[in-house]
Design an enzyme around this catalytic site. Structure first.
Site, PDB file in Angstrom:
ATOM      1  N   GLN A  49       0.697  -1.126  -0.136  1.00  0.00           N
ATOM      2  CA  GLN A  49      -0.022  -0.112   0.324  1.00  0.00           C
ATOM      3  C   GLN A  49       0.403   1.226   0.136  1.00  0.00           C
ATOM      4  OE1 GLN A  49       0.255  -2.333   1.838  1.00  0.00           O
ATOM      5  NE2 GLN A  49      -2.531  -3.004   3.503  1.00  0.00           N
ATOM      6  N   GLU A  50       0.503   2.754  -0.757  1.00  0.00           N
ATOM      7  CA  GLU A  50       0.681   3.304  -0.287  1.00  0.00           C
ATOM      8  C   GLU A  50       1.735   3.696   0.276  1.00  0.00           C
ATOM      9  OE1 GLU A  50       0.404   7.995  -2.992  1.00  0.00           O
ATOM     10  OE2 GLU A  50      -1.389   6.386  -3.655  1.00  0.00           O
TER      11      GLU A  50
END
Length: 201
Positions: free
Chosen positions: A79-80
């Site tokens: 995830q970012e």
């Protein structure tokens, strides 16, 4: 399966006997990193939930008719908000495995940015990279050649040994030849590093 993130980056001492090689699996969220890890570990497809921190497993891979090697594999969430933490795990790694979802061309640009960013950090200069174009079991999956173009693999540093391989976490295809190639690249780099060190003496 997902362990909580800790402040302790994996610490692997250099093993001249190559008893265990340290490999980090990274890539965007939903690329199939954890499914690939457990396909290798359990020889079956495991439906997983998004990794919040990391998973780590020791995996035995046969690299020659009568030779096996242990890979200590770290699978880090994609995830970012977790991507800045990748470099904590890749700091002393022998090899990187960058997984992309070949059936999701609209995210290739985002994947390209992350691949180039992590391979350009000073600690990862020259670390061999195996790019896995996952989800080849789907009709919509881009070919390995297309994935290489979309990720601009030719623009990676000349000192970075790399290999792109199509694979599928669902049926396991492509994983064995991909890991054999990664092992070859790791050996080649260790020899080059040793040679350069000896030359400087």
């Amino acid at each position: 399966m997902g362990n909580q993130l800790t402040d302790i980056a994996p610490n692997t001492s250099f093993l001249p006997s190559f008893q265990s090689l340290h490999v980090v699996v990274i890539g965007l969220d939903s690329a199939g990193k954890t499914s690939l890890l457990y396909r290798l570990k359990l020889k079956e497809f495991v439906k997983t939930i998004p990794t919040k921190g990391f998973n780590t497993e020791k995996i035995k891979v046969s690299v020659a008719p009568s030779r096996s090697i242990n890979f200590q594999v770290w699978d880090v969430g994609g995830q970012e908000k977790l991507r800045p933490l990748w470099k904590s795990y890749t700091r002393r790694t022998d090899g990187l495995v960058f997984v992309v979802d070949a059936a999701e061309p609209e995210r290739m640009e985002e994947a390209k940015v992350e691949l180039h960013r992590i391979t350009r950090t000073s600690e990862n200069q020259g670390v061999p990279v195996l790019i896995l174009a996952n989800k080849q079991d789907r009709d919509s999956a881009a070919s390995v050649g297309e994935v290489e173009k979309l990720l601009a693999v030719h623009e990676l540093s000349a000192c970075t040994l790399r290999h792109a391989q199509g694979c599928s976490a669902v049926d396991g295809r492509g994983l064995q030849p991909g890991l054999e190639k990664l092992y070859e690249m790791i050996l080649k780099r260790k020899k080059m590093v040793k040679h350069n060190r000896n030359r400087k003496r």
